[in-house]
Design a protein around this motif. Structure first.
Motif: not given
Ligand SMILES: C[S@@+](CC[C@H](N)C(=O)[O-])C[C@H]1O[C@@H](n2cnc3c(N)ncnc32)[C@H](O)[C@@H]1O
Length: 274
Positions: A41-45, A70-72, A93-95, A120-122, A136-138
């Protein structure tokens, strides 16, 4: 569903798949901690280590209301809550990711301080100056309209609040090798260079407090993850749960992209001037 959400949505049933994997590994749901979930769940480098740096940079208190754009699957949000007692609203964005993020917060006992919503983050729909801090991460790698993203972060942040961006940027070593964990091809990949990022953040109104390039640490992180898997076997559940078998090739490409300076990982800590 947008092309970006389609990319991140796996075959479905992600909550059940994660739950079954944790059960199979003998992890007791009643004592589950955010760190136990970090491999998925920490979906970033640089995973949880990067989130710990971001907690510092955001200067949070237990009274802070934070927005994660974009909380993933919600790993960064839970890390923030666990360490500071703050409250986090996540927009993604992803349900299916919002559904999983909500379930993982229930399992770790952090539901009352996290709220994940599809959006949407925008254009989050949040009121102006609604939050004390934002991150906002990745995420911006998937967003072509970066002026809209940073304008939205600025709009929802209260004057004096902190905003941290940790993203994958375009390096000077050439085009990205695909697939990568945010895209199978360039059609949904929009990387800014470090110079463009400075201009974008300034144009949105932010004051950049610090800029840290962690690309060397990112390369070392991939090597450490690989060494750990060779030594201890794979974690109970990983990004492969939603990225599928392609994740192996994506990770190998990330190592090459970093080593050949095709990508950089950079964190910008900013403030909205009072
Ligand atoms: C690589 S993941 C990072 C997730 C999370 N920030 C983390 O670090 O664990 C990228 C996320 O950005 C989300 N995303 C992409 N474009 C978005 C947009 N325009 N608005 C909101 N979320 C978006 C995707 O759905 C996905 O969850």
């Amino acid at each position: 569903m947008s092309q970006v959400s389609r990319f991140y949505s796996g075959p479905g049933g992600l909550v059940g798949a994660i739950s079954a994997a944790l059960d199979a590994a003998g992890l007791d749901r009643r004592t589950l901690r955010p760190a136990d979930l970090a491999p998925v769940d920490e979906f970033h480098i640089r995973g949880r280590a990067a989130s710990l740096e971001i907690v510092e940079a955001l200067a949070l208190t237990a009274d802070s209301h934070v927005l994660d754009l974009g909380s993933g699957l919600g790993g960064p949000a839970r890390t923030l809550v666990e360490l500071t007692g703050c409250r986090v609203t996540g927009v993604d964005l992803t349900p299916e990711f919002c559904e999983v993020a909500t379930a993982l917060s229930e399992w770790t006992g952090l539901s009352e301080r996290t709220d994940f919503r599809v959006g949407d983050a925008t254009a989050t729909g949040l009121p102006e100056a609604a939050v004390d801090a934002a991150l906002t991460l990745h995420v911006a790698m998937n967003i072509a309209d970066k002026p809209a993203l940073y304008a939205e972060a600025f709009r929802v942040l209260r004057p004096g609040g902190r905003f941290v961006v940790y993203d994958v940027l375009q390096g000077e070593g050439g085009d990205v090798r695909y697939p990568v964990p945010w895209a199978t091809d360039p059609s949904i990949s929009f990387l800014a260079t470090p110079e463009e990022m400075r201009e974008l953040l300034a144009a949105a109104g932010f004051q950049v407090i610090s800029e840290v390039d962690s690309s060397e640490e990112s390369l070392a992180w991939f090597q450490q993850v690989r060494a750990r898997i060779e030594r201890d076997g794979p974690p109970p559940v990983s990004f492969a749960a939603f990225l599928g078998d392609a994740y192996g090739q994506m990770a190998a490409n990330q190592v090459a992209n970093l080593a050949q300076r095709r990508i950089r990982t950079v964190m910008f800590a900013c403030s909205r001037p009072s």
